[in-house]
Write an enzyme that holds these catalytic residues in place. Sequence first.
Site, PDB file in Angstrom:
ATOM      1  N   CYS A  77      -5.216   4.592  14.433  1.00  0.00           N
ATOM      2  CA  CYS A  77      -4.564   3.489  13.738  1.00  0.00           C
ATOM      3  C   CYS A  77      -3.621   2.745  14.686  1.00  0.00           C
ATOM      4  O   CYS A  77      -4.068   2.160  15.672  1.00  0.00           O
ATOM      5  CB  CYS A  77      -3.868   3.984  12.474  1.00  0.00           C
ATOM      6  SG  CYS A  77      -3.392   2.647  11.348  1.00  0.00           S
ATOM      7  N   HIS A 175      -8.374   6.098   9.752  1.00  0.00           N
ATOM      8  CA  HIS A 175      -7.733   7.420   9.773  1.00  0.00           C
ATOM      9  C   HIS A 175      -8.797   8.497   9.563  1.00  0.00           C
ATOM     10  O   HIS A 175      -9.195   8.755   8.422  1.00  0.00           O
ATOM     11  CB  HIS A 175      -6.692   7.521   8.659  1.00  0.00           C
ATOM     12  CG  HIS A 175      -5.457   6.735   8.912  1.00  0.00           C
ATOM     13  ND1 HIS A 175      -4.386   7.239   9.610  1.00  0.00           N
ATOM     14  CD2 HIS A 175      -5.131   5.467   8.583  1.00  0.00           C
ATOM     15  CE1 HIS A 175      -3.438   6.317   9.692  1.00  0.00           C
ATOM     16  NE2 HIS A 175      -3.869   5.233   9.086  1.00  0.00           N
ATOM     17  N   GLU A 177      -8.425  11.593   9.642  1.00  0.00           N
ATOM     18  CA  GLU A 177      -7.846  12.704   8.872  1.00  0.00           C
ATOM     19  C   GLU A 177      -7.816  12.411   7.371  1.00  0.00           C
ATOM     20  O   GLU A 177      -7.575  13.311   6.567  1.00  0.00           O
ATOM     21  CB  GLU A 177      -6.440  13.032   9.390  1.00  0.00           C
ATOM     22  CG  GLU A 177      -5.329  12.097   8.979  1.00  0.00           C
ATOM     23  CD  GLU A 177      -5.249  10.783   9.746  1.00  0.00           C
ATOM     24  OE1 GLU A 177      -4.275  10.042   9.521  1.00  0.00           O
ATOM     25  OE2 GLU A 177      -6.151  10.477  10.567  1.00  0.00           O
TER      26      GLU A 177
END
Length: 194
Positions: A77, A175, A177
């Site tokens: 990001c 992202h 994650e």
Amino acid sequence: MKIVIINYGAGNIQSIKFAIQRLGFEAILTNDVHEILAADKVIFPGVGEASSAMHKLRASGLDTLVPNLKQPVLGICLGMQLMCNSTEEGHTDGLGIFDVAVVKFSNQVKVPQIGWNQIQDLKSELFEGISEDEYIYLVHSFYAPICKETIATSNYDVTYSAALQKDNFYGTQFHPEKSSSVGEKILLNFLKMK
């Protein structure tokens, strides 16, 4: 394997650490130069505003360390955006790893772009086992235009770089994650790199 998440005060780093734990690995959160240099893999996160994040990097000397790392490095990001030449956010110079300037989405669309979007044009071992048009999770108002280092694209008003790569440096605008099983696979691909 020693995995370091650079902790420079800009980012939701716990979610990255938990995602790595779900894959069966442990990561260290640190801004210690020696720990970062000794890592097998380095993750460079970022959430927040670019100029203040760059100020934190400069204050800790990480602005000169990160571009010279030799092991695989993954910017996420804002981390990816700071690896570019510059960003319109705060009219900030970046680390100059990726040869592209980050710009803001036009006034024609709502910013930030928040939510799930598809990725296409996948071109790297980072995306091994990932299909075209898979969904990933994004939160951003600025983007890196398509450039020679683009390894994945997405579209929101314009087609932009969803991921970048140059040598041992990788960056994802999204992202991983927070991108469900697709993101976990991308993280695992990164952790498996030599």
